[in-house]
Design an enzyme around this catalytic site. Structure first.
Site, PDB file in Angstrom:
ATOM      1  N   MET A  21      62.153 122.452  62.226  1.00  0.00           N
ATOM      2  CA  MET A  21      63.591 122.339  62.460  1.00  0.00           C
ATOM      3  C   MET A  21      64.332 122.234  61.122  1.00  0.00           C
ATOM      4  O   MET A  21      65.507 121.854  61.088  1.00  0.00           O
ATOM      5  CB  MET A  21      63.895 121.134  63.350  1.00  0.00           C
ATOM      6  CG  MET A  21      63.260 121.275  64.735  1.00  0.00           C
ATOM      7  SD  MET A  21      64.101 120.370  66.029  1.00  0.00           S
ATOM      8  CE  MET A  21      63.939 118.696  65.447  1.00  0.00           C
ATOM      9  N   HIS A  28      56.253 119.298  55.779  1.00  0.00           N
ATOM     10  CA  HIS A  28      56.315 120.716  56.155  1.00  0.00           C
ATOM     11  C   HIS A  28      55.547 121.578  55.139  1.00  0.00           C
ATOM     12  O   HIS A  28      54.830 122.505  55.518  1.00  0.00           O
ATOM     13  CB  HIS A  28      57.769 121.204  56.171  1.00  0.00           C
ATOM     14  CG  HIS A  28      58.669 120.478  57.128  1.00  0.00           C
ATOM     15  ND1 HIS A  28      59.678 119.650  56.709  1.00  0.00           N
ATOM     16  CD2 HIS A  28      58.718 120.479  58.489  1.00  0.00           C
ATOM     17  CE1 HIS A  28      60.324 119.177  57.763  1.00  0.00           C
ATOM     18  NE2 HIS A  28      59.767 119.650  58.859  1.00  0.00           N
ATOM     19  N   GLN A  52      65.403 120.403  73.172  1.00  0.00           N
ATOM     20  CA  GLN A  52      64.472 119.277  73.057  1.00  0.00           C
ATOM     21  C   GLN A  52      65.185 117.974  72.709  1.00  0.00           C
ATOM     22  O   GLN A  52      64.540 116.944  72.518  1.00  0.00           O
ATOM     23  CB  GLN A  52      63.345 119.587  72.064  1.00  0.00           C
ATOM     24  CG  GLN A  52      63.753 119.636  70.612  1.00  0.00           C
ATOM     25  CD  GLN A  52      62.625 120.163  69.745  1.00  0.00           C
ATOM     26  OE1 GLN A  52      62.254 121.347  69.819  1.00  0.00           O
ATOM     27  NE2 GLN A  52      62.042 119.308  68.925  1.00  0.00           N
ATOM     28  N   ASP A 141      53.450 114.038  64.622  1.00  0.00           N
ATOM     29  CA  ASP A 141      53.890 114.241  66.007  1.00  0.00           C
ATOM     30  C   ASP A 141      52.637 114.479  66.850  1.00  0.00           C
ATOM     31  O   ASP A 141      52.405 115.581  67.350  1.00  0.00           O
ATOM     32  CB  ASP A 141      54.846 115.431  66.067  1.00  0.00           C
ATOM     33  CG  ASP A 141      56.094 115.209  65.229  1.00  0.00           C
ATOM     34  OD1 ASP A 141      57.076 114.682  65.751  1.00  0.00           O
ATOM     35  OD2 ASP A 141      56.063 115.547  64.024  1.00  0.00           O
ATOM     36  N   ARG A 178      64.458 112.965  59.505  1.00  0.00           N
ATOM     37  CA  ARG A 178      65.345 111.903  59.991  1.00  0.00           C
ATOM     38  C   ARG A 178      65.421 110.714  59.028  1.00  0.00           C
ATOM     39  O   ARG A 178      66.301 109.872  59.196  1.00  0.00           O
ATOM     40  CB  ARG A 178      64.918 111.430  61.387  1.00  0.00           C
ATOM     41  CG  ARG A 178      65.204 112.462  62.466  1.00  0.00           C
ATOM     42  CD  ARG A 178      64.991 111.903  63.862  1.00  0.00           C
ATOM     43  NE  ARG A 178      65.541 112.776  64.884  1.00  0.00           N
ATOM     44  CZ  ARG A 178      64.846 113.635  65.623  1.00  0.00           C
ATOM     45  NH1 ARG A 178      63.540 113.752  65.457  1.00  0.00           N
ATOM     46  NH2 ARG A 178      65.452 114.388  66.533  1.00  0.00           N
TER      47      ARG A 178
HETATM   48  P1  AMP Z   1      60.099 119.164  62.454  1.00  0.00           P
HETATM   49  O1  AMP Z   1      60.858 119.988  61.472  1.00  0.00           O
HETATM   50  O2  AMP Z   1      60.347 117.688  62.330  1.00  0.00           O
HETATM   51  O3  AMP Z   1      60.196 119.673  63.859  1.00  0.00           O
HETATM   52  O4  AMP Z   1      58.568 119.304  62.053  1.00  0.00           O
HETATM   53  C1  AMP Z   1      57.962 120.570  61.938  1.00  0.00           C
HETATM   54  C2  AMP Z   1      56.472 120.379  61.768  1.00  0.00           C
HETATM   55  O5  AMP Z   1      56.218 119.575  60.616  1.00  0.00           O
HETATM   56  C3  AMP Z   1      55.837 119.638  62.947  1.00  0.00           C
HETATM   57  O6  AMP Z   1      54.573 120.218  63.221  1.00  0.00           O
HETATM   58  C4  AMP Z   1      55.693 118.241  62.425  1.00  0.00           C
HETATM   59  O7  AMP Z   1      54.637 117.514  63.032  1.00  0.00           O
HETATM   60  C5  AMP Z   1      55.383 118.495  60.962  1.00  0.00           C
HETATM   61  N1  AMP Z   1      55.692 117.312  60.164  1.00  0.00           N
HETATM   62  C6  AMP Z   1      56.854 116.604  60.144  1.00  0.00           C
HETATM   63  N2  AMP Z   1      56.741 115.530  59.329  1.00  0.00           N
HETATM   64  C7  AMP Z   1      55.481 115.552  58.832  1.00  0.00           C
HETATM   65  C8  AMP Z   1      54.741 114.712  57.940  1.00  0.00           C
HETATM   66  N3  AMP Z   1      55.274 113.625  57.382  1.00  0.00           N
HETATM   67  N4  AMP Z   1      53.457 115.048  57.663  1.00  0.00           N
HETATM   68  C9  AMP Z   1      52.892 116.147  58.220  1.00  0.00           C
HETATM   69  N5  AMP Z   1      53.533 116.986  59.057  1.00  0.00           N
HETATM   70  C10 AMP Z   1      54.808 116.697  59.369  1.00  0.00           C
END
Ligand code: AMP
Length: 275
Positions: A21, A28, A52, A141, A178
């Site tokens: 996102m 990421h 979501q 997650d 966040r």
């Molecule tokens: P998001 O942009 O928050 O939807 O996250 C995109 C992807 O990055 C998802 O697969 C998350 O689980 C992963 N992600 C987010 N934060 C972390 C983190 N601190 N360590 C590893 N992967 C992460």
């Protein structure tokens, strides 16, 4: 995007995919780096998926910085950055949803009704658009990773799902887009999440097997900071995310905690060392 993927597949390239996102951070980037190593081509998507988010959640204020994200993608060797618009992803006449039962009923699924339907629907759509061979998700997650793995298995999607460890700040805070919502004085509240995970691991090392005792201790640590409000703290079966009366070999400790305006999640797989 579909034409690009067809072309890559026709020339025999393996496609690695990292859906996000945006507002990218090291978490990421760790997924992107692994995808880069495992595949010929790396596709990253940035799409803040409205379906979501619940009605009282942070969809409208979710942080964005597309320019910075694009340069991070470029530096990390991303071949295609896919940033569809909301109208393209959800034309007015769309009526189809993907829903995984069971695994979505506990933890974040219980406190965010409809959240995982939004996730599985958008990830299915992205998979159909990008046609990846492998897709990478963060274990931060954990429930999402499990739900998507189940969806891929149940719907016979020919995609290998890879889950990678949580990347943390030096002080232990799990990286998250966040975290941008946190004010300086909320940082110590946010640190209770990772601190409480350490404390739970210590309890398991000391021989405690009672999930409720661990939940109580963890909740106590989090509540010791005035900026926190617990959504849930649960020790569950690490495979089906269902209830657990005693920890036999491994368990998932998962939590969601409001710190100021930010709803933060973290987790640890508690493993009993039988060596
Ligand atoms: P998001 O942009 O928050 O939807 O996250 C995109 C992807 O990055 C998802 O697969 C998350 O689980 C992963 N992600 C987010 N934060 C972390 C983190 N601190 N360590 C590893 N992967 C992460």
């Amino acid at each position: 995007m579909q034409k690009h993927s067809d072309r890559l597949r026709n020339q025999g390239d393996r496609i690695g995919f990292v859906p996000t996102m945006g507002f990218l951070h090291e978490g990421h980037l760790s997924l992107m780096r692994q995808a880069r190593v495992d595949n010929h081509a790396l596709v990253v998507s940035i799409f803040v998926n409205p379906t979501q988010f619940g009605p009282d959640e942070d969809y409208d204020s979710y942080p964005t910085d597309l320019e910075k994200d694009a340069s991070l993608c470029r530096e990390t060797g991303c071949d295609i950055l896919f940033t569809p618009g909301t109208d393209e992803m959800y034309p007015e006449n769309n009526v189809t949803k993907v829903s995984v039962a069971g695994l979505t009923e506990t933890l974040c699924g219980a406190s965010r009704p409809g959240h995982f339907d939004g996730v599985t629907t958008v990830v299915s759509k992205l998979f159909n658009i990008v046609s990846p061979h492998m897709a990478y998700f963060g274990l931060k997650d954990y429930q999402q990773y499990r739900v998507i793995s189940k969806m891929v298995q149940d719907l016979n999607m020919n995609i290998q799902i890879v889950g990678l460890p949580t990347i943390r700040e030096e002080d232990g805070l799990a990286m998250s887009s966040r975290n941008a919502y946190l004010y300086d004085d909320e940082r110590s509240g946010a640190l209770t999440l990772s601190r409480s995970l350490d404390s739970a691991r210590e309890m398991v090392r000391e021989g405690i097997r009672d999930p409720r005792a661990i939940e109580d201790k963890v909740a106590g640590i989090i509540k010791s900071e005035p900026t926190t409000r617990i959504d849930y703290v649960s020790v569950v079966n690490a495979d089906d995310l269902g209830p657990l009366s005693t920890i036999e070999d491994r368990a998932l400790l998962a939590m969601a905690v409001f710190v100021g305006d930010a709803r933060l999640i973290d987790n640890a797989v508690l493993e009993i060392n039988t060596d």
